[in-house]
Motif scaffolding. Structure first.
Motif, PDB file in Angstrom:
ATOM      1  N   ARG A   1       1.266   4.364 -34.189  1.00  0.00           N
ATOM      2  CA  ARG A   1       2.621   4.333 -34.749  1.00  0.00           C
ATOM      3  C   ARG A   1       2.675   5.247 -35.957  1.00  0.00           C
ATOM      4  O   ARG A   1       1.671   5.491 -36.613  1.00  0.00           O
ATOM      5  CB  ARG A   1       3.000   2.920 -35.169  1.00  0.00           C
ATOM      6  CG  ARG A   1       3.044   1.959 -34.008  1.00  0.00           C
ATOM      7  CD  ARG A   1       3.442   0.590 -34.428  1.00  0.00           C
ATOM      8  NE  ARG A   1       2.724   0.195 -35.649  1.00  0.00           N
ATOM      9  CZ  ARG A   1       2.828  -0.981 -36.223  1.00  0.00           C
ATOM     10  NH1 ARG A   1       3.605  -1.887 -35.701  1.00  0.00           N
ATOM     11  NH2 ARG A   1       2.158  -1.269 -37.300  1.00  0.00           N
ATOM     12  N   SER A   2       3.870   5.735 -36.264  1.00  0.00           N
ATOM     13  CA  SER A   2       4.077   6.563 -37.444  1.00  0.00           C
ATOM     14  C   SER A   2       5.448   6.256 -38.021  1.00  0.00           C
ATOM     15  O   SER A   2       6.161   5.388 -37.525  1.00  0.00           O
ATOM     16  CB  SER A   2       3.938   8.050 -37.084  1.00  0.00           C
ATOM     17  OG  SER A   2       4.939   8.427 -36.164  1.00  0.00           O
ATOM     18  N   GLY A   3       5.805   6.971 -39.042  1.00  0.00           N
ATOM     19  CA  GLY A   3       7.078   6.745 -39.708  1.00  0.00           C
ATOM     20  C   GLY A   3       6.903   5.858 -40.920  1.00  0.00           C
ATOM     21  O   GLY A   3       5.842   5.254 -41.123  1.00  0.00           O
ATOM     22  N   LYS A   4       7.946   5.776 -41.742  1.00  0.00           N
ATOM     23  CA  LYS A   4       7.879   5.014 -42.992  1.00  0.00           C
ATOM     24  C   LYS A   4       7.436   3.576 -42.777  1.00  0.00           C
ATOM     25  O   LYS A   4       6.627   3.047 -43.504  1.00  0.00           O
ATOM     26  CB  LYS A   4       9.226   5.037 -43.708  1.00  0.00           C
ATOM     27  CG  LYS A   4       9.550   6.339 -44.362  1.00  0.00           C
ATOM     28  CD  LYS A   4      10.913   6.286 -44.999  1.00  0.00           C
ATOM     29  CE  LYS A   4      10.759   6.223 -46.495  1.00  0.00           C
ATOM     30  NZ  LYS A   4      12.050   6.275 -47.179  1.00  0.00           N
ATOM     31  N   SER A   5       7.973   2.945 -41.764  1.00  0.00           N
ATOM     32  CA  SER A   5       7.651   1.542 -41.508  1.00  0.00           C
ATOM     33  C   SER A   5       6.795   1.365 -40.256  1.00  0.00           C
ATOM     34  O   SER A   5       6.669   0.252 -39.752  1.00  0.00           O
ATOM     35  CB  SER A   5       8.939   0.733 -41.353  1.00  0.00           C
ATOM     36  OG  SER A   5       9.734   0.860 -42.496  1.00  0.00           O
TER      37      SER A   5
ATOM     38  N   ILE B   1      -3.962  21.522 -24.594  1.00  0.00           N
ATOM     39  CA  ILE B   1      -2.550  21.146 -24.649  1.00  0.00           C
ATOM     40  C   ILE B   1      -2.452  19.629 -24.730  1.00  0.00           C
ATOM     41  O   ILE B   1      -3.084  18.912 -23.958  1.00  0.00           O
ATOM     42  CB  ILE B   1      -1.774  21.674 -23.439  1.00  0.00           C
ATOM     43  CG1 ILE B   1      -1.774  23.203 -23.454  1.00  0.00           C
ATOM     44  CG2 ILE B   1      -0.349  21.121 -23.427  1.00  0.00           C
ATOM     45  CD1 ILE B   1      -1.062  23.840 -22.287  1.00  0.00           C
ATOM     46  N   THR B   2      -1.661  19.171 -25.681  1.00  0.00           N
ATOM     47  CA  THR B   2      -1.394  17.749 -25.842  1.00  0.00           C
ATOM     48  C   THR B   2       0.061  17.498 -25.483  1.00  0.00           C
ATOM     49  O   THR B   2       0.947  18.246 -25.888  1.00  0.00           O
ATOM     50  CB  THR B   2      -1.672  17.293 -27.286  1.00  0.00           C
ATOM     51  OG1 THR B   2      -3.054  17.517 -27.581  1.00  0.00           O
ATOM     52  CG2 THR B   2      -1.352  15.828 -27.486  1.00  0.00           C
ATOM     53  N   CYS B   3       0.291  16.451 -24.717  1.00  0.00           N
ATOM     54  CA  CYS B   3       1.642  16.014 -24.372  1.00  0.00           C
ATOM     55  C   CYS B   3       1.902  14.709 -25.117  1.00  0.00           C
ATOM     56  O   CYS B   3       1.054  13.814 -25.116  1.00  0.00           O
ATOM     57  CB  CYS B   3       1.776  15.802 -22.874  1.00  0.00           C
ATOM     58  SG  CYS B   3       1.605  17.324 -21.917  1.00  0.00           S
ATOM     59  N   GLU B   4       3.051  14.615 -25.755  1.00  0.00           N
ATOM     60  CA  GLU B   4       3.364  13.453 -26.590  1.00  0.00           C
ATOM     61  C   GLU B   4       4.709  12.859 -26.214  1.00  0.00           C
ATOM     62  O   GLU B   4       5.684  13.572 -26.004  1.00  0.00           O
ATOM     63  CB  GLU B   4       3.381  13.877 -28.057  1.00  0.00           C
ATOM     64  CG  GLU B   4       3.667  12.760 -29.015  1.00  0.00           C
ATOM     65  CD  GLU B   4       3.561  13.213 -30.468  1.00  0.00           C
ATOM     66  OE1 GLU B   4       4.439  12.810 -31.249  1.00  0.00           O
ATOM     67  OE2 GLU B   4       2.634  13.957 -30.809  1.00  0.00           O
ATOM     68  N   THR B   5       4.739  11.538 -26.147  1.00  0.00           N
ATOM     69  CA  THR B   5       5.959  10.781 -25.903  1.00  0.00           C
ATOM     70  C   THR B   5       6.135   9.802 -27.054  1.00  0.00           C
ATOM     71  O   THR B   5       5.144   9.225 -27.524  1.00  0.00           O
ATOM     72  CB  THR B   5       5.869  10.019 -24.567  1.00  0.00           C
ATOM     73  OG1 THR B   5       5.656  10.970 -23.525  1.00  0.00           O
ATOM     74  CG2 THR B   5       7.119   9.229 -24.285  1.00  0.00           C
ATOM     75  N   GLN B   6       7.357   9.636 -27.537  1.00  0.00           N
ATOM     76  CA  GLN B   6       7.629   8.750 -28.675  1.00  0.00           C
ATOM     77  C   GLN B   6       8.738   7.772 -28.322  1.00  0.00           C
ATOM     78  O   GLN B   6       9.600   8.063 -27.499  1.00  0.00           O
ATOM     79  CB  GLN B   6       8.062   9.567 -29.889  1.00  0.00           C
ATOM     80  CG  GLN B   6       7.049  10.562 -30.353  1.00  0.00           C
ATOM     81  CD  GLN B   6       7.565  11.397 -31.518  1.00  0.00           C
ATOM     82  OE1 GLN B   6       8.681  11.203 -32.008  1.00  0.00           O
ATOM     83  NE2 GLN B   6       6.766  12.339 -31.955  1.00  0.00           N
TER      84      GLN B   6
ATOM     85  N   LEU C   1       6.522   4.549 -32.166  1.00  0.00           N
ATOM     86  CA  LEU C   1       5.333   4.406 -31.335  1.00  0.00           C
ATOM     87  C   LEU C   1       5.145   5.718 -30.585  1.00  0.00           C
ATOM     88  O   LEU C   1       6.093   6.244 -30.012  1.00  0.00           O
ATOM     89  CB  LEU C   1       5.527   3.267 -30.337  1.00  0.00           C
ATOM     90  CG  LEU C   1       4.407   3.043 -29.339  1.00  0.00           C
ATOM     91  CD1 LEU C   1       3.152   2.529 -30.056  1.00  0.00           C
ATOM     92  CD2 LEU C   1       4.846   2.052 -28.273  1.00  0.00           C
ATOM     93  N   TRP C   2       3.946   6.265 -30.627  1.00  0.00           N
ATOM     94  CA  TRP C   2       3.695   7.492 -29.887  1.00  0.00           C
ATOM     95  C   TRP C   2       2.464   7.363 -29.011  1.00  0.00           C
ATOM     96  O   TRP C   2       1.544   6.618 -29.306  1.00  0.00           O
ATOM     97  CB  TRP C   2       3.606   8.717 -30.780  1.00  0.00           C
ATOM     98  CG  TRP C   2       2.640   8.669 -31.935  1.00  0.00           C
ATOM     99  CD1 TRP C   2       2.935   8.430 -33.243  1.00  0.00           C
ATOM    100  CD2 TRP C   2       1.220   8.874 -31.902  1.00  0.00           C
ATOM    101  NE1 TRP C   2       1.800   8.480 -34.013  1.00  0.00           N
ATOM    102  CE2 TRP C   2       0.721   8.756 -33.211  1.00  0.00           C
ATOM    103  CE3 TRP C   2       0.306   9.146 -30.885  1.00  0.00           C
ATOM    104  CZ2 TRP C   2      -0.618   8.892 -33.539  1.00  0.00           C
ATOM    105  CZ3 TRP C   2      -1.039   9.282 -31.206  1.00  0.00           C
ATOM    106  CH2 TRP C   2      -1.473   9.166 -32.528  1.00  0.00           C
ATOM    107  N   VAL C   3       2.520   8.088 -27.907  1.00  0.00           N
ATOM    108  CA  VAL C   3       1.398   8.181 -26.972  1.00  0.00           C
ATOM    109  C   VAL C   3       1.107   9.665 -26.824  1.00  0.00           C
ATOM    110  O   VAL C   3       1.992  10.443 -26.460  1.00  0.00           O
ATOM    111  CB  VAL C   3       1.741   7.574 -25.593  1.00  0.00           C
ATOM    112  CG1 VAL C   3       0.573   7.742 -24.630  1.00  0.00           C
ATOM    113  CG2 VAL C   3       2.137   6.116 -25.730  1.00  0.00           C
ATOM    114  N   ARG C   4      -0.121  10.064 -27.127  1.00  0.00           N
ATOM    115  CA  ARG C   4      -0.554  11.456 -26.983  1.00  0.00           C
ATOM    116  C   ARG C   4      -1.621  11.531 -25.906  1.00  0.00           C
ATOM    117  O   ARG C   4      -2.582  10.777 -25.920  1.00  0.00           O
ATOM    118  CB  ARG C   4      -1.118  11.991 -28.297  1.00  0.00           C
ATOM    119  CG  ARG C   4      -0.070  12.145 -29.348  1.00  0.00           C
ATOM    120  CD  ARG C   4      -0.629  12.719 -30.634  1.00  0.00           C
ATOM    121  NE  ARG C   4       0.438  12.740 -31.630  1.00  0.00           N
ATOM    122  CZ  ARG C   4       0.270  12.493 -32.902  1.00  0.00           C
ATOM    123  NH1 ARG C   4      -0.937  12.217 -33.382  1.00  0.00           N
ATOM    124  NH2 ARG C   4       1.284  12.527 -33.738  1.00  0.00           N
ATOM    125  N   VAL C   5      -1.420  12.474 -24.993  1.00  0.00           N
ATOM    126  CA  VAL C   5      -2.364  12.674 -23.897  1.00  0.00           C
ATOM    127  C   VAL C   5      -2.858  14.112 -23.977  1.00  0.00           C
ATOM    128  O   VAL C   5      -2.070  15.049 -23.846  1.00  0.00           O
ATOM    129  CB  VAL C   5      -1.695  12.426 -22.527  1.00  0.00           C
ATOM    130  CG1 VAL C   5      -2.693  12.653 -21.396  1.00  0.00           C
ATOM    131  CG2 VAL C   5      -1.088  11.034 -22.463  1.00  0.00           C
TER     132      VAL C   5
END
Length: 102
Positions: free
Chosen positions: A5-9, A58-63, A13-17
């Motif tokens: 997870r990222s962001g101030k709070s 190469i990284t693919c990211e979904t948030q 949620l992110w998934v990096r492949v």
């Protein structure tokens, strides 16, 4: 695959492949043009590349914004879709005649 997870709070949620597919670093310009074209056509996954020696990874990211919470079924679906989207991205690269070295 990384999930965090990222962001101030911590509400994003992110998934990096990062695939085991490697592209020749000498093809950086073509790979970047292809990623840009992909982003014009598709919203997800976000794809980006980094140079590691003589190879491009190469990284693919979904948030997903989870400020309101998330239940297990949605989390499971998001992870599955992130994996599927990463595979689809690399298939898209092959169709564009930008195959991986490995």
């Amino acid at each position: 695959m990384w999930i965090d997870r990222s962001g101030k709070s911590g509400t994003i949620l992110w998934v990096r492949v990062t695939s085991d597919h490697r592209y020749d670093a000498d093809r950086l310009d073509g790979v970047l043009r292809a990623i840009n074209e992909y982003h014009i056509e598709k919203r997800w996954p976000k794809a980006y590349t980094e140079v590691k020696g003589k190879a491009l990874l190469i990284t693919c990211e979904t948030q997903l914004d989870v400020a309101m919470g998330i239940h297990q079924a949605l989390l499971d679906e998001m992870i599955g879709r992130a994996m599927s989207a990463a595979i689809t991205f690399h298939q898209w690269m092959v169709v564009r005649n930008i195959p991986a070295c490995t």
